[in-house]
Design a protein around this motif. Structure first.
Motif, PDB file in Angstrom:
ATOM      1  N   THR A 236       0.825  -1.295   0.022  1.00  0.00           N
ATOM      2  CA  THR A 236      -0.116   0.052   0.089  1.00  0.00           C
ATOM      3  C   THR A 236       0.798   1.187  -0.184  1.00  0.00           C
ATOM      4  O   THR A 236       1.855   1.484   0.877  1.00  0.00           O
ATOM      5  CB  THR A 236      -0.878   0.125   1.404  1.00  0.00           C
ATOM      6  OG1 THR A 236      -1.546  -1.177   1.048  1.00  0.00           O
ATOM      7  CG2 THR A 236      -1.773   1.433   1.202  1.00  0.00           C
ATOM      8  N   LYS A 237       0.732   2.017  -1.024  1.00  0.00           N
ATOM      9  CA  LYS A 237       1.347   3.035  -1.244  1.00  0.00           C
ATOM     10  C   LYS A 237       0.592   4.464  -0.610  1.00  0.00           C
ATOM     11  O   LYS A 237      -0.361   4.634  -0.679  1.00  0.00           O
ATOM     12  CB  LYS A 237       1.759   3.675  -2.632  1.00  0.00           C
ATOM     13  CG  LYS A 237       2.667   5.014  -2.778  1.00  0.00           C
ATOM     14  CD  LYS A 237       2.886   5.022  -4.272  1.00  0.00           C
ATOM     15  CE  LYS A 237       4.006   5.919  -4.460  1.00  0.00           C
ATOM     16  NZ  LYS A 237       4.407   6.277  -5.942  1.00  0.00           N
ATOM     17  N   GLN A 247      -2.781   8.998   7.504  1.00  0.00           N
ATOM     18  CA  GLN A 247      -3.117   7.608   6.767  1.00  0.00           C
ATOM     19  C   GLN A 247      -2.334   6.381   7.223  1.00  0.00           C
ATOM     20  O   GLN A 247      -2.788   5.396   7.173  1.00  0.00           O
ATOM     21  CB  GLN A 247      -2.366   8.015   5.228  1.00  0.00           C
ATOM     22  CG  GLN A 247      -3.475   8.907   4.657  1.00  0.00           C
ATOM     23  CD  GLN A 247      -2.958   9.102   2.981  1.00  0.00           C
ATOM     24  OE1 GLN A 247      -2.901   8.161   2.297  1.00  0.00           O
ATOM     25  NE2 GLN A 247      -2.504  10.262   2.667  1.00  0.00           N
ATOM     26  N   TYR A 251      -3.818   3.127   8.599  1.00  0.00           N
ATOM     27  CA  TYR A 251      -3.306   1.829   8.029  1.00  0.00           C
ATOM     28  C   TYR A 251      -3.036   0.998   9.138  1.00  0.00           C
ATOM     29  O   TYR A 251      -3.344  -0.518   9.075  1.00  0.00           O
ATOM     30  CB  TYR A 251      -2.206   2.061   7.034  1.00  0.00           C
ATOM     31  CG  TYR A 251      -1.716   0.679   6.494  1.00  0.00           C
ATOM     32  CD1 TYR A 251      -2.510  -0.030   5.477  1.00  0.00           C
ATOM     33  CD2 TYR A 251      -0.617  -0.008   6.879  1.00  0.00           C
ATOM     34  CE1 TYR A 251      -1.978  -1.429   4.919  1.00  0.00           C
ATOM     35  CE2 TYR A 251       0.066  -1.195   6.538  1.00  0.00           C
ATOM     36  CZ  TYR A 251      -0.611  -1.882   5.576  1.00  0.00           C
ATOM     37  OH  TYR A 251      -0.283  -3.044   5.021  1.00  0.00           O
TER      38      TYR A 251
END
Length: 258
Positions: A236-237, A247, A251
């Motif tokens: 996941t970038k 973010q 995550y």
């Protein structure tokens, strides 16, 4: 001192490993080697022999092809080997395997039985305990250091927090981790000598065990279904547009890391 080392032939963990149609390990098509942890067990047995005298015997249970690993083990320095092989052994669970190995050990009169702490194909870490229970002797498991003084064994038992010091009188079963020593490489002389060292072959009949007590017929556990490990997917970038930290925390929280 009479020392027996348990050696298992396993599929190379660095190569592809498959299950056969009966949900047992497909050893026939695999690249098979000595279980890595067992090489440390062999080395420890040789060190005890060099310090205290005696004899080192390799004990293996496996198909005819396991002879290759037996000879590799003998090339490191042990004196002889015992190979328990029988078609009926295919698919044996840990409980049945311990019964067969205990019967074979009963013919060898060992002072010390040394094994790797686990095998790379099963990774259940129970065989040394099962053998000690069947033989009615002590088990010093997970050793990172072993000291022998007469008939007394002292082991530093490796734990997550450090180590425990445990002792027992011989005969006893000892299992070792790869922190205990550095296995020697077989010399050319050792490889040539291994070809002439005696290897005794035993069948189930020789050990007084019937076929229905082992193999898939006598197994106490079995693989009902399996699935291959999923292919690795892309990560996941997180693109930081001022809220990168939020973010990242979101995550990690979603993946239950925090």
């Amino acid at each position: 001192m009479n020392i027996v080392v348990l050696v298992k032939q396993v599929p190379d963990s660095g190569s592809s490993r498959e299950l056969a149609s009966d949900n047992t390990v497909d050893r026939a098509s695999a690249s098979n080697v000595i279980n890595e942890m067992d090489e440390y067990a062999i080395e420890e047995a040789l060190k005890i022999k060099e310090a205290h005298g005696g004899e080192v015997t390799v004990l293996t249970m496996g198909p005819a092809g396991a002879t290759e690993s037996i000879r590799k083990a003998l090339s490191m320095g042990p004196d002889k080997a015992v190979h328990v092989t029988d078609d009926a052994l295919h698919g044996s669970c840990a409980v049945a395997t311990s019964k067969v190995l205990a019967a074979a050990l009963g013919t060898l009169n060992a002072d010390v039985i040394i094994a790797g702490a686990e095998s790379t194909d099963g990774r259940v870490q129970v065989m040394p305990h099962m053998l000690a229970e069947r033989l009615g002797i002590a088990a010093l498991t997970g050793a990172r250091k072993l000291t022998v003084e007469g008939n007394q064994l002292t082991a530093e038992r490796q734990t997550d927090e450090g180590y425990e010091v445990v002792t027992a009188a011989t005969p006893a079963v000892v299992s070792v981790w790869d922190t205990i020593n550095e296995p020697r490489y077989p010399s050319f002389k050792g490889i040539m000598a291994a070809k002439k060292k005696p290897v005794q072959t035993l069948s189930l009949a020789d050990l007084g065990i019937s076929a229905d007590e082992v193999g898939t017929a006598g197994a106490t556990s079995q693989v009902l279904e399996f699935a291959k490990r999923p292919e690795r997917s892309g990560g996941t970038k997180v693109t930081d547009e001022g809220d990168g930290g939020a973010q990242l925390v979101a995550y990690l929280t979603n993946e239950k890391f925090v």
